[in-house]
Design an enzyme around this catalytic site. Structure first.
Site, PDB file in Angstrom:
ATOM      1  N   TYR A  46      53.077  83.899  30.376  1.00  0.00           N
ATOM      2  CA  TYR A  46      53.776  85.508  30.366  1.00  0.00           C
ATOM      3  C   TYR A  46      53.840  85.737  31.734  1.00  0.00           C
ATOM      4  CZ  TYR A  46      52.323  85.351  25.393  1.00  0.00           C
ATOM      5  OH  TYR A  46      51.881  85.232  24.041  1.00  0.00           O
ATOM      6  N   HIS A 104      49.224  76.550  23.869  1.00  0.00           N
ATOM      7  CA  HIS A 104      50.069  77.345  23.527  1.00  0.00           C
ATOM      8  C   HIS A 104      50.987  76.953  22.564  1.00  0.00           C
ATOM      9  CE1 HIS A 104      52.351  81.133  25.234  1.00  0.00           C
ATOM     10  NE2 HIS A 104      52.665  81.117  23.915  1.00  0.00           N
TER      11      HIS A 104
END
Length: 273
Positions: A46, A104
């Site tokens: 991110y 992830h």
């Protein structure tokens, strides 16, 4: 096969930070913490761990009250990479330990064996870098492999896309049978829930908003939610979702909204269930 570490540890509602960068991320997390959020979700990819860390540090909220999640990106899976990458995440977040570290995505094309990156994640926990460990975007087959490799108690959650238009029923059913906790990302389908007539009608009947209805529906199933917003009003409203008491009819109407509409589907995604 009960997973005893998860549901009691992961707060049912959190603040997601996907797509939030720089000052937007800092202000949104600061506002969320001020309003009473105590579960903050970020990830290496991110690019906002530093902003999230700054907001946490400036908030004055005692560390013991917070639940912070980050996620290891696929480039950092190999031996000698995962632990240094998590150390870097901790530095950015200004924390000695995160509460939960997730893989992830499964390694694209199985390039790095699961045994390798889950093994490194277990080592990171042994070193005190993370309190809990888990996965994200894992399919049923991949979850079974993870259970075989590290045991179900070491998979605190599987964070996946779930919203009324992608209800992921096969995986949700599997998780229920296995006692595996789930966390729903993009629970509001990137704002699409605001434009649905059925959700609008249910919300009106309960004196609620469509996002509150959707989060109540997910939490009723024991699924944690991490909606993302920069608007104070939305952040405040989302926190009230657990007050909405849905009826059996409401649940049936929501069930009918499932169209298998997946939003997060990069070219390296696994073959979904």
């Amino acid at each position: 096969m009960m997973n005893s570490t998860s549901e009691s540890s992961i707060p049912p509602i959190g603040m997601g930070t996907f797509r939030l960068k720089g000052d937007d991320a800092y202000q949104a997390v600061s506002t969320a913490l001020e309003l009473g959020y105590r579960h903050i979700d970020t990830a290496q990819i991110y690019g906002n761990e530093q902003d999230v860390g700054r907001a946490i540090a400036d908030s004055g909220v005692p560390r013991g009250e917070l639940f912070v999640t980050t996620k290891i990106w696929t480039d950092n899976f190999g031996e000698g990479k995962l632990i240094p990458s998590l150390r870097e995440s901790l530095d950015k977040l200004q924390l000695d330990q995160v509460d939960l570290t997730l893989i992830h995505w499964p390694s694209p094309g199985g390039k790095v064996p699961m045994q390798e990156y889950l093994g490194e994640l277990m080592k990171a926990r042994e070193q005190g870098m993370t309190r809990l460990t888990g996965v994200s975007n894992f399919t049923i087959d991949q979850l079974n492999e993870a259970f075989e490799l590290v045991g179900p108690d070491n998979i605190a959650t599987n964070q996946i896309e779930i919203h009324p238009f992608l209800q992921n029923r096969k995986l949700v059913e599997f998780a229920r049978e296995e006692g595996l906790h789930l966390t729903a990302y993009m629970p509001l389908a990137v704002g699409k829930v605001m434009k649905d007539e059925t959700l609008d009608r249910i919300a009106e009947e309960h004196g609620a908003t469509p996002p509150q209805v959707v989060m109540a529906w997910l939490m009723l199933q024991g699924i944690a939610v991490i909606p993302s917003s920069t608007k104070r009003l939305h952040l405040e409203s989302n926190l009230e979702a657990d007050r909405v008491k849905l009826t059996a009819d409401d649940l049936n109407f929501i069930r009918e909204l499932d169209k298998g509409e997946r939003i997060a589907n990069p070219d390296f995604a696994p073959e979904w269930d």
